[in-house]
Design an enzyme around this catalytic site. Structure first.
Site, PDB file in Angstrom:
ATOM      1  N   ARG A 102      39.250  46.135  41.724  1.00 58.22           N
ATOM      2  CA  ARG A 102      39.569  45.848  40.315  1.00 58.22           C
ATOM      3  C   ARG A 102      40.332  47.010  39.678  1.00 58.22           C
ATOM      4  O   ARG A 102      40.112  47.365  38.521  1.00 58.22           O
ATOM      5  CB  ARG A 102      38.290  45.575  39.493  1.00 58.22           C
ATOM      6  CG  ARG A 102      37.385  44.510  40.040  1.00 58.22           C
ATOM      7  CD  ARG A 102      37.931  43.106  39.912  1.00 58.22           C
ATOM      8  NE  ARG A 102      36.920  42.146  40.299  1.00 58.22           N
ATOM      9  CZ  ARG A 102      36.793  41.655  41.537  1.00 58.22           C
ATOM     10  NH1 ARG A 102      37.630  42.026  42.497  1.00 58.22           N
ATOM     11  NH2 ARG A 102      35.838  40.787  41.799  1.00 58.22           N
ATOM     12  N   SER A 104      33.824  39.025  33.476  1.00 60.28           N
ATOM     13  CA  SER A 104      32.879  40.115  33.745  1.00 60.28           C
ATOM     14  C   SER A 104      33.243  41.315  32.889  1.00 60.28           C
ATOM     15  O   SER A 104      34.369  41.802  32.955  1.00 60.28           O
ATOM     16  CB  SER A 104      32.953  40.537  35.217  1.00 60.28           C
ATOM     17  OG  SER A 104      32.726  39.421  36.023  1.00 60.28           O
ATOM     18  N   GLU A 150      35.050  46.816  32.900  1.00 62.23           N
ATOM     19  CA  GLU A 150      36.228  46.244  33.556  1.00 62.23           C
ATOM     20  C   GLU A 150      37.262  45.821  32.500  1.00 62.23           C
ATOM     21  O   GLU A 150      38.467  45.921  32.709  1.00 62.23           O
ATOM     22  CB  GLU A 150      35.796  45.037  34.389  1.00 62.23           C
ATOM     23  CG  GLU A 150      36.932  44.382  35.129  1.00 62.23           C
ATOM     24  CD  GLU A 150      36.466  43.237  36.013  1.00 62.23           C
ATOM     25  OE1 GLU A 150      35.592  43.453  36.869  1.00 62.23           O
ATOM     26  OE2 GLU A 150      36.985  42.126  35.834  1.00 62.23           O
TER      27      GLU A 150
END
Ligand code: FAD
Ligand code: NAP
Length: 335
Positions: free
Chosen positions: A163, A235, A331
Site C-alpha cells: 500500500r 480501510s 492508509e
C-alpha cells in the site's frame, strides 16, 4: 474554467463537507497545462483528485483542486502471452477492470470493485485478495506540478511496497499521474489463495477470470459499506508488518492473533482483528464511528467533520499502541 469556493462534499466518499478555494476539472493534457500556469493560482498549493475514495478532508483547502477527468483506454502492443493496455488516469478503476474482463485480459480480476480512478491506483499500489497493481504494472506517465514537464516512471522508479509507492512518500503532491500502462495476460494464472474466494468458487470446476471477478464482487458487496449509502474511505489503517520476534511475544499473550507470515523475518497482523479485539468494532459516537462488520473501516453516518473522524482514528491508534505495543499507520491520505 477555474471555479471558486466549491464544496468538496460530492468529491469525497467520506461525504465530508469542506470547501476548496479554487477547483478545475481537466479532460485533456492541454487543459491541465493551462490550469497549472493560471496566474490566479500561481504559488498556491495544488491537489489532484480522482474519485476521492482515499482521502480525509480535515480543513478548508486554500489552493487549487485538479479534478482528473482524462479518459480513454488503448492497446499499446501484444504478443502471444501478454497485452500492454494503457488507460488514461481519469478512467474509473472498476470500469477498467471490466474492460479487461470483457476482453479476456487477466491479472486484475482480484482488484474488481475497488473505488476510485486508474490514476490513483499506483499511488498506494492498490491491493486486494492477494494481488497488487505492481504485479501487472508496466509504466506510467505523469506531469510535474511545478514545471509542467511530462515524465515516464518505470515500475522500479515507482518504488512500490505494501500500500505504498514513491507518490505517497518523496513525490507526494509533486506529480499528476496522467496515464497508466499495465501488462495483462492472455494465458491466465488465477490467484485464489484468499479463503473467501476459494469458498465462492468451490462449485465451479474450471473457473476463469470472470468467475474470479464475479466472486470478488459478491464478497465485497456482502461485506463492505457502499460509500453511496454510508460515507467511508475503505480501510482507514494499514495492516502492520512486524518483526518475527515481536510477533512471537504477542502470540504468547494473544494466541488467537490473526496473522499472515510475509517471509522468515516478518509477519503481517490483521489490523481489523486488533481493533475488533480492543472493542472498537461497531462503536458509534454521535454520527460517526467504526463499521459494525469491518473494524478497519471508519464511517460517517452523515454530518460528521473530518476532525471528528481524525480524532477517532487517533484514539484507536493510541489504544492499539497501549494494548498491543503496535503503532498502526493510517492508509487514508489526510488533508
Ligand atoms: P483519491 O481519493 O482521489 O486520491 C487519493 C490520493 O491519491 C490523494 O493523495 C490524491 O492527491 C492522489 N491522487 C489521485 N489521483 C492522482 C493522480 N492522477 N496522480 C497523482 N496522485 C493522485 N484500496 C485498496 O488498495 N484496496 C481495496 O480493496 C480498497 N477497497 C476500498 C473499498 C472502499 C469501499 C473504499 C471507499 C475505498 C477502498 N480502497 C481500497 C481505497 C481507494 O479506493 C483506493 O486507494 C483508490 O485507488 C483511490 O482512488 P481515488 O481516485 O478515489 O483517489
Ligand atoms: P479479510 O478477507 O477479512 O482478511 C482480513 C485481513 O487478513 C486482510 O486485510 C488481509 O490482508 C489478510 N488476509 C486474509 N487472507 C489472507 C491470505 N490468505 N494471505 C494473506 N493475507 C490474508 O479482508 P477484508 O477486509 O474482507 O478485505 C478483503 C481484501 O480486500 C483484502 O485484501 C483487503 O486488503 C482488501 N480491501 C482493502 C480496502 C482498502 O481500503 N485498502 C478496503 C476493503 C478491502 P491484506 O489487506 O494485506 O490483503
Amino acid at each position: 474554467m477555474i471555479q471558486q469556493n466549491i464544496s468538496l462534499k460530492p468529491f469525497n466518499t467520506f461525504g465530508i463537507e469542506q470547501s476548496a478555494k479554487y477547483f478545475v476539472s481537466f479532460s485533456s493534457i492541454d487543459m491541465l497545462k493551462s490550469a497549472l500556469v493560471d496566474p490566479e493560482t500561481q504559488g498556491l498549493e495544488k491537489l489532484v483528485l480522482g474519485g476521492g475514495s482515499n482521502i480525509l478532508l480535515t480543513k478548508p483547502f486554500n489552493g487549487l483542486i485538479l479534478k482528473n477527468n482524462l479518459r480513454g483506454i488503448s492497446i499499446q502492443k501484444e504478443d502471444e502471452k501478454f497485452v500492454w493496455v494503457k488507460s488514461m488516469a481519469g478512467e474509473g478503476w472498476h470500469d477498467f477492470v471490466m474492460f479487461a474482463i470483457q476482453n479476456d485480459f487477466g491479472g486484475i480480476e482480484n482488484l474488481s470493485l475497488i473505488p476510485g480512478n486508474v490514476g490513483a491506483a499506483p499511488m498506494q499500489n492498490i491491493g486486494a485478495y492477494g494481488v497488487e497493481i505492481k504485479d501487472v504494472f508496466h509504466e506510467l506517465e505523469a506531469m510535474d506540478i511545478e514545471t509542467g514537464d511530462e515524465v515516464r516512471f518505470t515500475k522500479k522508479r515507482c518504488q512500490f511496497g505494501y500500500r505504498e509507492s514513491i507518490f505517497k512518500r518523496a513525490f507526494k503532491n509533486k506529480y499528476i499521474i496522467t496515464s497508466v500502462t499495465l501488462k495483462l495476460t492472455k494465458q491466465h494464472t488465477l490467484k485464489t489463495s484468499y479463503g473467501a474466494i476459494k469458498d465462492e468458487l468451490k462449485n465451479i470446476t474450471h473457473p476463469n477470470i470472470k468467475d474470479v471477478s464475479d466472486a470478488v464482487i459478491r464478497i465485497r458487496q456482502s461485506k463492505l459499506p457502499d460509500p453511496k449509502e454510508i460515507g467511508n474511505s475503505g480501510s482507514f489503517f494499514k495492516n502492520p508488518v512486524i518483526p518475527m520476534a515481536q510477533f512471537k511475544l504477542l502470540q504468547e499473550k494473544f494466541p488467537e492473533i490473526a496473522n499472515y507470515p510475509v517471509n522468515k523475518h516478518f509477519v503481517k497482523i490483521a489490523a481489523g482483528w486488533l481493533i475488533d479485539q480492543a472493542g472498537w468494532k461497531g462503536k458509534t459516537i454521535d454520527n460517526y464511528g467504526v463499521h459494525k462488520n469491518q473494524a478497519l473501516v471508519l464511517v460517517n453516518y452523515g454530518g460528521a467533520s473530518g476532525e471528528n473522524i481524525y480524532q477517532l482514528s487517533e484514539d484507536i491508534l493510541n489504544d492499539i499502541k497501549s494494548k498491543y505495543g503496535i503503532e498502526l499507520e493510517r492508509e487514508v491520505n489526510i488533508y
